[in-house]
Design a protein around this motif. Structure first.
Motif, PDB file in Angstrom:
ATOM      1  N   TYR A   8     -19.195  22.019  21.058  1.00 34.09           N
ATOM      2  CA  TYR A   8     -18.698  21.989  19.731  1.00 34.09           C
ATOM      3  C   TYR A   8     -18.072  20.786  19.725  1.00 34.09           C
ATOM      4  O   TYR A   8     -18.019  20.135  20.683  1.00 34.09           O
ATOM      5  CB  TYR A   8     -17.870  23.416  19.036  1.00 34.09           C
ATOM      6  N   LYS A  53     -18.803  15.016   8.443  1.00 30.02           N
ATOM      7  CA  LYS A  53     -18.150  15.247   7.572  1.00 30.02           C
ATOM      8  C   LYS A  53     -17.449  14.065   7.645  1.00 30.02           C
ATOM      9  O   LYS A  53     -16.129  14.288   7.507  1.00 30.02           O
ATOM     10  CB  LYS A  53     -16.908  16.501   7.628  1.00 30.02           C
ATOM     11  N   GLY A  76     -18.540  31.689  16.042  1.00 28.09           N
ATOM     12  CA  GLY A  76     -19.304  31.268  15.231  1.00 28.09           C
ATOM     13  C   GLY A  76     -18.867  31.009  13.985  1.00 28.09           C
ATOM     14  O   GLY A  76     -18.185  30.048  13.023  1.00 28.09           O
ATOM     15  N   THR A  77     -17.904  32.609  13.841  1.00 28.34           N
ATOM     16  CA  THR A  77     -17.367  31.901  12.237  1.00 28.34           C
ATOM     17  C   THR A  77     -15.590  31.254  12.807  1.00 28.34           C
ATOM     18  O   THR A  77     -14.945  30.484  11.305  1.00 28.34           O
ATOM     19  CB  THR A  77     -16.717  34.363  12.031  1.00 28.34           C
ATOM     20  N   ARG A  80     -16.890  27.772  12.320  1.00 32.45           N
ATOM     21  CA  ARG A  80     -16.813  27.836  11.068  1.00 32.45           C
ATOM     22  C   ARG A  80     -15.474  26.989   9.890  1.00 32.45           C
ATOM     23  O   ARG A  80     -15.351  26.431   9.285  1.00 32.45           O
ATOM     24  CB  ARG A  80     -17.727  28.474  10.040  1.00 32.45           C
ATOM     25  N   GLU A  83     -10.665  24.039  10.349  1.00 33.68           N
ATOM     26  CA  GLU A  83     -11.457  22.770   9.901  1.00 33.68           C
ATOM     27  C   GLU A  83     -10.948  21.250  11.497  1.00 33.68           C
ATOM     28  O   GLU A  83     -11.857  20.694  11.301  1.00 33.68           O
ATOM     29  CB  GLU A  83      -9.867  22.248   9.698  1.00 33.68           C
ATOM     30  N   ARG A  87     -18.682  20.168  14.147  1.00 33.98           N
ATOM     31  CA  ARG A  87     -20.267  20.872  14.531  1.00 33.98           C
ATOM     32  C   ARG A  87     -19.920  21.442  15.763  1.00 33.98           C
ATOM     33  O   ARG A  87     -19.371  21.303  16.388  1.00 33.98           O
ATOM     34  CB  ARG A  87     -20.789  19.175  14.495  1.00 33.98           C
ATOM     35  N   HIS A  88     -20.843  22.688  15.152  1.00 37.38           N
ATOM     36  CA  HIS A  88     -20.889  23.989  16.696  1.00 37.38           C
ATOM     37  C   HIS A  88     -22.174  23.965  16.920  1.00 37.38           C
ATOM     38  O   HIS A  88     -23.277  24.006  15.707  1.00 37.38           O
ATOM     39  CB  HIS A  88     -20.065  24.649  16.757  1.00 37.38           C
TER      40      HIS A  88
END
Length: 144
Positions: A8, A53, A76-77, A80, A83, A87-88
């Protein structure tokens, strides 16, 4: 338990302490879910291939861990929603890949040992090797 690797990218404007805190939190989540940390590395700031971003740089963090498949969805949640993580990517290592990786590590270790042994076998004999030197008389063309 399956083996996973999460890579990540954290925002580059954060300090080292904040990046360490994020990495420790992700590790703690994996351990709390019944998993284990295999390897954790902070690669540092690197240039991104494209803007993510509005950032052109990011701090890369690599985490290899074992966990249940249900944990990967939660991770994963978390990635996301968090903040600072821009990216992961989480991938699953199957048994064949792990075996190949282990074989490569053994082969590399054997090469290192062989290299060290060959240096030890060298008696320090610094005699020059017999090589044929080329003289001007050795020319094949007959331009005389």
């Amino acid at each position: 338990m399956r083996t996973y690797e999460a890579l990540y990218i954290v925002r580059p404007d954060l300090g080292d302490d904040e990046i360490q805190a994020i990495a420790k939190k992700v590790e703690a989540m994996a351990v709390d879910a019944g998993g284990a940390i295999v390897r954790s590395e902070i690669w540092g700031k690197r240039k991104l291939a494209y803007k993510v971003k509005q950032f052109t740089e990011g701090c890369y963090v690599l985490l290899r861990f074992t966990a249940a498949p249900s944990f990967v969805a939660r991770l994963g949640t978390y990635f996301r929603l968090e903040e600072p993580i821009i990216r992961h990517l989480v991938i699953h290592f199957d048994e064949q890949t792990l075996r190949l990786e282990e074989e490569q590590a053994k082969r590399k270790q054997a090469e290192i040992q062989a290299s060290a042994a060959s240096r030890d076998d060298d008696d320090g004999d610094s005699r020059p090797r017999h090589r044929r030197r080329r003289d001007d008389d050795d020319d094949d063309d007959d331009n005389d």
